[in-house]
Structure formats: C-alpha cells, structure tokens
Design a protein around this motif. Structure first.
Motif, PDB file in Angstrom:
ATOM      1  N   TYR A   9      11.246   5.269  -0.952  1.00 56.59           N
ATOM      2  CA  TYR A   9       9.731   5.757  -1.211  1.00 56.59           C
ATOM      3  C   TYR A   9       9.054   5.416  -0.099  1.00 56.59           C
ATOM      4  O   TYR A   9       9.644   4.709   0.902  1.00 56.59           O
ATOM      5  CB  TYR A   9       9.432   4.933  -2.573  1.00 56.59           C
ATOM      6  N   GLU A  10       7.824   6.008  -0.083  1.00 58.48           N
ATOM      7  CA  GLU A  10       6.942   5.565   1.145  1.00 58.48           C
ATOM      8  C   GLU A  10       6.216   4.197   0.979  1.00 58.48           C
ATOM      9  O   GLU A  10       5.487   4.116   0.071  1.00 58.48           O
ATOM     10  CB  GLU A  10       5.821   6.723   1.341  1.00 58.48           C
ATOM     11  N   TYR A  11       6.855   3.186   1.683  1.00 58.67           N
ATOM     12  CA  TYR A  11       6.177   1.854   1.612  1.00 58.67           C
ATOM     13  C   TYR A  11       4.835   1.829   2.061  1.00 58.67           C
ATOM     14  O   TYR A  11       4.468   2.318   3.282  1.00 58.67           O
ATOM     15  CB  TYR A  11       7.167   0.791   2.438  1.00 58.67           C
ATOM     16  N   ASP A  12       3.838   1.066   1.420  1.00 58.86           N
ATOM     17  CA  ASP A  12       2.580   0.827   1.843  1.00 58.86           C
ATOM     18  C   ASP A  12       2.457  -0.646   2.114  1.00 58.86           C
ATOM     19  O   ASP A  12       2.272  -1.365   1.041  1.00 58.86           O
ATOM     20  CB  ASP A  12       1.629   1.540   0.824  1.00 58.86           C
ATOM     21  N   PRO A  13       2.118  -0.959   3.507  1.00 62.07           N
ATOM     22  CA  PRO A  13       2.152  -2.341   3.623  1.00 62.07           C
ATOM     23  C   PRO A  13       0.573  -2.711   2.988  1.00 62.07           C
ATOM     24  O   PRO A  13       0.477  -4.003   2.981  1.00 62.07           O
ATOM     25  CB  PRO A  13       2.213  -2.469   5.202  1.00 62.07           C
ATOM     26  N   ASN A  14      -0.130  -2.067   2.878  1.00 61.93           N
ATOM     27  CA  ASN A  14      -1.386  -2.507   2.153  1.00 61.93           C
ATOM     28  C   ASN A  14      -1.586  -2.547   0.837  1.00 61.93           C
ATOM     29  O   ASN A  14      -2.703  -2.915   0.192  1.00 61.93           O
ATOM     30  CB  ASN A  14      -2.668  -1.644   2.850  1.00 61.93           C
ATOM     31  N   ALA A  15      -0.381  -2.055  -0.146  1.00 59.00           N
ATOM     32  CA  ALA A  15      -0.584  -2.180  -1.446  1.00 59.00           C
ATOM     33  C   ALA A  15      -0.660  -3.865  -1.865  1.00 59.00           C
ATOM     34  O   ALA A  15      -0.045  -4.680  -1.221  1.00 59.00           O
ATOM     35  CB  ALA A  15       0.995  -1.862  -1.859  1.00 59.00           C
ATOM     36  N   GLU A  16      -1.400  -3.700  -2.970  1.00 57.60           N
ATOM     37  CA  GLU A  16      -1.853  -5.036  -3.523  1.00 57.60           C
ATOM     38  C   GLU A  16      -0.621  -5.680  -4.087  1.00 57.60           C
ATOM     39  O   GLU A  16      -0.509  -6.667  -3.891  1.00 57.60           O
ATOM     40  CB  GLU A  16      -2.949  -4.794  -4.456  1.00 57.60           C
ATOM     41  N   GLN A  17       0.238  -4.838  -4.778  1.00 56.22           N
ATOM     42  CA  GLN A  17       1.532  -5.502  -5.172  1.00 56.22           C
ATOM     43  C   GLN A  17       2.699  -4.292  -5.036  1.00 56.22           C
ATOM     44  O   GLN A  17       2.572  -3.365  -5.425  1.00 56.22           O
ATOM     45  CB  GLN A  17       1.353  -5.684  -6.893  1.00 56.22           C
ATOM     46  N   ILE A  18       3.599  -5.021  -4.084  1.00 51.06           N
ATOM     47  CA  ILE A  18       4.559  -4.250  -3.558  1.00 51.06           C
ATOM     48  C   ILE A  18       5.566  -3.586  -4.759  1.00 51.06           C
ATOM     49  O   ILE A  18       5.882  -2.428  -4.715  1.00 51.06           O
ATOM     50  CB  ILE A  18       5.483  -5.013  -2.388  1.00 51.06           C
TER      51      ILE A  18
ATOM     52  N   LEU B  68       4.749  -3.094  -8.017  1.00 45.58           N
ATOM     53  CA  LEU B  68       4.180  -1.988  -8.841  1.00 45.58           C
ATOM     54  C   LEU B  68       4.094  -0.578  -7.808  1.00 45.58           C
ATOM     55  O   LEU B  68       4.207   0.372  -8.516  1.00 45.58           O
ATOM     56  CB  LEU B  68       2.786  -2.381  -9.212  1.00 45.58           C
ATOM     57  N   HIS B  69       3.526  -0.718  -6.592  1.00 45.37           N
ATOM     58  CA  HIS B  69       3.745   0.226  -5.664  1.00 45.37           C
ATOM     59  C   HIS B  69       4.918   1.057  -5.769  1.00 45.37           C
ATOM     60  O   HIS B  69       4.879   2.160  -5.927  1.00 45.37           O
ATOM     61  CB  HIS B  69       3.169  -0.244  -4.520  1.00 45.37           C
ATOM     62  N   ALA B  70       6.175   0.486  -5.729  1.00 48.56           N
ATOM     63  CA  ALA B  70       7.331   0.900  -5.778  1.00 48.56           C
ATOM     64  C   ALA B  70       7.754   1.761  -6.928  1.00 48.56           C
ATOM     65  O   ALA B  70       8.157   2.661  -6.997  1.00 48.56           O
ATOM     66  CB  ALA B  70       8.551  -0.189  -5.446  1.00 48.56           C
ATOM     67  N   ALA B  71       7.150   1.027  -7.989  1.00 49.18           N
ATOM     68  CA  ALA B  71       7.680   1.594  -9.256  1.00 49.18           C
ATOM     69  C   ALA B  71       6.724   2.964  -9.672  1.00 49.18           C
ATOM     70  O   ALA B  71       7.275   4.112  -9.996  1.00 49.18           O
ATOM     71  CB  ALA B  71       7.263   0.588 -10.691  1.00 49.18           C
ATOM     72  N   GLU B  72       5.444   2.791  -9.233  1.00 49.55           N
ATOM     73  CA  GLU B  72       4.591   4.020  -9.241  1.00 49.55           C
ATOM     74  C   GLU B  72       5.161   5.043  -8.224  1.00 49.55           C
ATOM     75  O   GLU B  72       5.187   6.409  -8.684  1.00 49.55           O
ATOM     76  CB  GLU B  72       3.329   3.799  -8.624  1.00 49.55           C
ATOM     77  N   SER B  73       5.539   4.662  -7.124  1.00 54.79           N
ATOM     78  CA  SER B  73       6.021   5.855  -6.039  1.00 54.79           C
ATOM     79  C   SER B  73       7.377   6.390  -6.570  1.00 54.79           C
ATOM     80  O   SER B  73       7.748   7.627  -6.367  1.00 54.79           O
ATOM     81  CB  SER B  73       6.446   5.043  -4.512  1.00 54.79           C
ATOM     82  N   LEU B  74       8.327   5.569  -7.354  1.00 51.73           N
ATOM     83  CA  LEU B  74       9.542   6.263  -8.121  1.00 51.73           C
ATOM     84  C   LEU B  74       9.256   6.843  -9.146  1.00 51.73           C
ATOM     85  O   LEU B  74      10.435   7.521  -9.801  1.00 51.73           O
ATOM     86  CB  LEU B  74      10.465   5.241  -8.032  1.00 51.73           C
ATOM     87  N   GLY B  75       8.244   6.628  -9.750  1.00 54.16           N
ATOM     88  CA  GLY B  75       7.860   7.355 -11.259  1.00 54.16           C
ATOM     89  C   GLY B  75       8.651   6.635 -12.173  1.00 54.16           C
ATOM     90  O   GLY B  75       9.027   7.260 -13.302  1.00 54.16           O
TER      91      GLY B  75
END
Length: 156
Positions: free
Chosen positions: A23-32, A34-41
């Motif tokens: 998935y597209e990693y976002d270094p500015n994500a507040e919670q990594i 949760l960002h991964a879960a959202e990105s993976l659906g």
C-alpha cells in the motif's frame, strides 16, 4: 519496493504460508496501522500493529489490532513483570533493525519475547508488517503465533 525482507526470509525458512500486500505508505499518517488498514480496505481489528515495549526494562514485542492500545498492566502481567512502558522509537529501530512504520514481529535483529493480543486469534487471517513501510504480510493467526513462538494473552 523489495518483497524480500528479513521478515519474509524467516517465514520462508519456517515454511509458513503467507501473502504479501503493498500500500502507499504515508509518513504523515496520524496512526500508521489505521492508515494501513484503510489503504488495504481491511477491518482495523485484522491489521495488527507491531509495537516494542519494555517490561521491567527488558525489550518485548507486542502485536495488537491497529485500532487498539496496549494496556501496560496487562502486558506486564503477561510477561511476568511488574511494569511496562513503550520503547522510544530510536531504541525500537536499533533493537529490531527496522524503521518505525516498518517494524515486523518477524526477523528482528535481536530476538525479544513476543506477545499477541488474544482477540487476534478469532480471525481467519490477519496482517502484520512485512519489514518495510508499505508492506504487509497476511497469514493465519496460528501461523503468526507458531512462527514467533509468541504468547497469546489479553493485552488491550
């Protein structure tokens, strides 16, 4: 992005079945996590985050759902200790050999006892970090526990 990391090498050597997802990693994500879960659906309860902590001053690895926080008293009790605290990010990177946001419970530089949240065992498959930012490993929870020789305990 390399699909071969110390984590995947360990899984391959152990003969454990797994799948890789990016998935597209976002270094500015507040919670990594949760960002991964959202990105993976995926449900955040199935996307587990890997945290490094200290129990009575000794490193431990903690694997919990990305939408939950570790209860330090429960972690200390599970590890047979008196107190627990989160490890500083720089120390976690030094101990594991991975960068924060890419810490996998597999293939860490210095082996530490691993504790997995009991609730993770109720899923058919779970995700853990694959050893680099933006790489996730999907496998059966039992394979996760067996491959890490982890202790399953209520940690949240």
């Amino acid at each position: 992005m390399s699909r071969k990391t110390p984590a995947t090498v360990v899984l391959d050597r152990a003969g454990l079945e797994y799948e890789l997802f990016t998935y597209e990693y976002d270094p500015n994500a507040e919670q990594i996590g949760l960002h991964a879960a959202e990105s993976l659906g995926e449900d955040p309860a199935r996307v587990l985050k890997t945290l490094m902590a200290l129990v009575d001053g000794k490193p431990v690895c903690v694997v919990v759902p990305s939408d939950r926080e570790v209860a330090m008293k429960k972690l200390a009790a599970a590890a047979g200790g008196k107190s627990a605290q989160m490890m500083r990010p720089a120390d976690a990177e030094r101990v594991t050999g991975y960068k924060v946001g890419g810490i996998s419970p597999f293939g860490q530089r210095k082996a530490a006892p691993v504790f997995v949240e009991a609730g993770a065992m109720g899923h058919e498959r779970v995700y853990v970090n694959g050893g680099q930012r933006g790489l996730q490993i999907r496998l059966q929870p039992q394979a996760l526990v067996e491959g890490l020789r982890a202790k399953v305990a209520p940690l949240v």
